[in-house]
Design an enzyme around this catalytic site. Structure first.
Site, PDB file in Angstrom:
ATOM      1  CB  THR A  68      61.213  67.559  56.467  1.00  0.00           C
ATOM      2  OG1 THR A  68      61.575  66.272  56.999  1.00  0.00           O
ATOM      3  CG2 THR A  68      61.845  67.745  55.104  1.00  0.00           C
ATOM      4  CG  PHE A 129      65.262  53.077  55.010  1.00  0.00           C
ATOM      5  CD1 PHE A 129      65.695  53.001  53.695  1.00  0.00           C
ATOM      6  CD2 PHE A 129      63.914  53.322  55.247  1.00  0.00           C
ATOM      7  CE1 PHE A 129      64.810  53.136  52.630  1.00  0.00           C
ATOM      8  CE2 PHE A 129      63.015  53.466  54.199  1.00  0.00           C
ATOM      9  CZ  PHE A 129      63.466  53.377  52.884  1.00  0.00           C
ATOM     10  CB  CYS A 237      62.455  59.210  62.693  1.00  0.00           C
ATOM     11  SG  CYS A 237      63.998  59.891  62.083  1.00  0.00           S
TER      12      CYS A 237
HETATM   13  C1  UDX Z   1      64.053  55.231  63.129  1.00  0.00           C
HETATM   14  C2  UDX Z   1      64.009  54.106  62.101  1.00  0.00           C
HETATM   15  O1  UDX Z   1      64.314  52.881  62.742  1.00  0.00           O
HETATM   16  C3  UDX Z   1      65.020  54.375  60.992  1.00  0.00           C
HETATM   17  O2  UDX Z   1      64.920  53.383  59.985  1.00  0.00           O
HETATM   18  C4  UDX Z   1      64.736  55.727  60.368  1.00  0.00           C
HETATM   19  O3  UDX Z   1      65.668  56.043  59.398  1.00  0.00           O
HETATM   20  C5  UDX Z   1      64.735  56.796  61.435  1.00  0.00           C
HETATM   21  O4  UDX Z   1      63.820  56.475  62.461  1.00  0.00           O
HETATM   22  P1  UDX Z   1      65.605  55.945  65.132  1.00  0.00           P
HETATM   23  O5  UDX Z   1      64.720  57.122  65.292  1.00  0.00           O
HETATM   24  O6  UDX Z   1      67.067  56.144  65.232  1.00  0.00           O
HETATM   25  O7  UDX Z   1      65.309  55.231  63.703  1.00  0.00           O
HETATM   26  O8  UDX Z   1      65.183  54.941  66.285  1.00  0.00           O
HETATM   27  P2  UDX Z   1      64.762  53.410  66.399  1.00  0.00           P
HETATM   28  O9  UDX Z   1      65.961  52.582  66.666  1.00  0.00           O
HETATM   29  O10 UDX Z   1      63.887  53.042  65.280  1.00  0.00           O
HETATM   30  O11 UDX Z   1      63.897  53.487  67.740  1.00  0.00           O
HETATM   31  C6  UDX Z   1      62.740  54.300  67.757  1.00  0.00           C
HETATM   32  C7  UDX Z   1      62.091  54.222  69.130  1.00  0.00           C
HETATM   33  O12 UDX Z   1      61.557  52.927  69.339  1.00  0.00           O
HETATM   34  C8  UDX Z   1      63.079  54.481  70.268  1.00  0.00           C
HETATM   35  O13 UDX Z   1      62.431  55.224  71.280  1.00  0.00           O
HETATM   36  C9  UDX Z   1      63.398  53.060  70.755  1.00  0.00           C
HETATM   37  O14 UDX Z   1      63.756  53.013  72.113  1.00  0.00           O
HETATM   38  C10 UDX Z   1      62.054  52.363  70.543  1.00  0.00           C
HETATM   39  N1  UDX Z   1      62.174  50.905  70.377  1.00  0.00           N
HETATM   40  C11 UDX Z   1      62.832  50.408  69.291  1.00  0.00           C
HETATM   41  C12 UDX Z   1      61.586  50.063  71.339  1.00  0.00           C
HETATM   42  O15 UDX Z   1      60.994  50.515  72.321  1.00  0.00           O
HETATM   43  N2  UDX Z   1      61.680  48.710  71.152  1.00  0.00           N
HETATM   44  C13 UDX Z   1      62.317  48.163  70.068  1.00  0.00           C
HETATM   45  O16 UDX Z   1      62.346  46.928  69.970  1.00  0.00           O
HETATM   46  C14 UDX Z   1      62.917  49.040  69.114  1.00  0.00           C
END
Ligand code: UDX
Length: 408
Positions: A68, A129, A237
């Site tokens: 999407t 999630f 996401c």
């Molecule tokens: C996210 C959601 O966590 C997940 O539940 C959903 O299904 C999809 O989107 P994802 O995109 O894999 O998952 O990444 P995530 O681990 O959430 O990290 C997102 C961003 O935040 C990344 O750039 C990561 O580096 C950053 N981040 C995450 C931080 O800077 N600090 C943190 O403590 C956690």
């Protein structure tokens, strides 16, 4: 789903992906998933096909996992979901449940129902999630599973597919299930924007941001996860889902100012890193070479979509700098002014500054002496707190702060 013992047939419009799966080859990098694929193929629990009828005609449940992507106005483009629904409508067996796994705006279940236009077919929403890099763990140990449907019976039928998974299970309506997904991702993005803004304040006030985050996270109302400061958040996401939620609210004539603020704060986080590099190198990047460690949006994935690392690199190049980057899983990335190296030392050779943008574990064991002697400068900016700063400083590195601490 096959690892839970279900008989699963995977269908994709891209025959090369189907052929890869049949051959037990994953089209993506995801820790542990390759072993799971080998196991379920060996047990005959998973088949892959390019023939839609073969996948659909005997299925009790059909999960729609199509993209999407974001539309120009920030809303989610449902065309793939609708096209999939139309393609399967005549093939579905009576009583089947079509389950939307894709991240879709509120009200999408009705659009799927309209596209299928059959009274003997049910439509449910079962948002995902899982996090990239931790997908297998998150699937086996979810914080919760959410299923939304018109009837509790249909929702329960879908939830029963996860009978072997121990976790809180939320049976709810279609719109609630759709909104839980967007609201959860947007809340996490808002939390991270706040974390990065507070980390910048810590920098200015001369406080250790990790200690401040630990102090905050001990409050169970805040929680100690997703408190790691960094160069901003990205991925496939958070950026898309925050914009989509703002657009959903807008479609109801509502505003959620916090989302716009989180997106703006995230842009500022990227800019702050570029400012820090430029200030540390005398106010100009023209003719300067900057070494970068990490291109993916976070560790343990090969995904560079909407990566904060790329946003920062684009800003450094935009200001006249030349960037040489190393990433364990990325060996090709087309961006003028960016070249890739096949090791941290190769990336650092001749650079005036070294910037860490992705928290790959292997960066922790990099030899400070070796890297600093290869560089032409001593500036190190570790946006992910992977280095032991004291060790690097005693080896001669300078860790410039964003702004000069003001004594209170
Ligand atoms: C996210 C959601 O966590 C997940 O539940 C959903 O299904 C999809 O989107 P994802 O995109 O894999 O998952 O990444 P995530 O681990 O959430 O990290 C997102 C961003 O935040 C990344 O750039 C990561 O580096 C950053 N981040 C995450 C931080 O800077 N600090 C943190 O403590 C956690």
């Amino acid at each position: 789903m096959a690892s839970l013992g279900h008989d699963v047939v995977g269908y994709d419009i891209d025959p090369s992906k189907v052929d890869q799966l049949k051959a037990g080859i994953l089209p993506i990098y995801e820790p542990g998933l390759d072993q799971m694929l080998t196991d379920v193929l060996a047990k005959g629990k998973l088949r892959a096909t390019s023939k839609l009828a073969e996948a659909i005609s005997d299925a009790e449940f059909v999960f729609t996992c199509v993209p999407t992507p974001q539309d120009d106005d920030g809303s989610a483009d449902l065309s793939y979901v609708i096209a999939a629904s139309q393609a399967m409508k005549s093939l579905l067996k009576p009583g089947a449940v079509v389950v939307t796994k894709s991240t879709v705006p509120v009200g999408s279940a009705q659009r799927v129902e309209a596209a299928i236009d059959r009274d003997d077919i049910h439509v449910a929403s079962n948002p995902e999630f899982l996090r990239e890099g931790a997908a297998v763990y998150d699937f086996q140990n979810p914080d919760r599973i959410v299923v939304g449907a018109r009837s509790a019976d249909v929702a329960q039928r879908v939830m029963d597919l996860y009978a072997k998974v121990e976790c809180p299970k939320v049976l709810t309506s279609q719109p609630a299930a759709e909104l839980i997904k967007y609201a959860s991702n947007s809340f996490l993005a808002i939390k991270l924007s706040f974390v990065n803004d507070v980390a910048a304040l810590c920098e200015a006030a001369g406080a250790d941001s990790r200690e401040v985050m630990r102090g905050m996270g001990l409050d169970t109302r805040i929680g100690n996860r997703f408190l790691e400061p960094g160069p901003g958040w990205g991925g496939s996401c958070f950026p898309k889902d925050t914009r989509a939620l703002a657009s959903i609210a807008d479609s109801f004539g509502l505003q959620i100012p916090l989302i716009a603020a989180a997106i703006a704060s995230n842009e500022t986080a990227h800019k702050r890193v570029a400012d820090r590099v430029m200030n540390a190198l005398g106010g100009s990047l023209v003719g300067k070479t900057i070494a970068v460690l990490g291109l993916t949006f976070k560790a343990d994935t090969d995904d560079t979509r909407e990566s904060p690392a790329i946003s920062v690199i684009e800003r450094l190049i935009g200001r006249g700098g030349k960037v040489v980057a190393y990433d364990p899983l990325v060996n090709k990335y087309d961006l003028a002014g960016l070249s890739l190296a096949d090791s941290p030392i190769a990336a650092a050779t001749g650079a005036q500054a070294l910037v860490v943008l992705t928290e790959w574990a292997e960066f922790k064991s990099i030899d400070a002496k070796e890297i600093l002697s290869a560089m032409s400068g001593k500036v190190v900016i570790d946006t992910r707190n992977v280095f032991d700063q004291k060790t690097w400083e005693t080896t001669g590195a300078t860790f410039p702060s964003t702004v000069s601490p003001r004594t209170i």
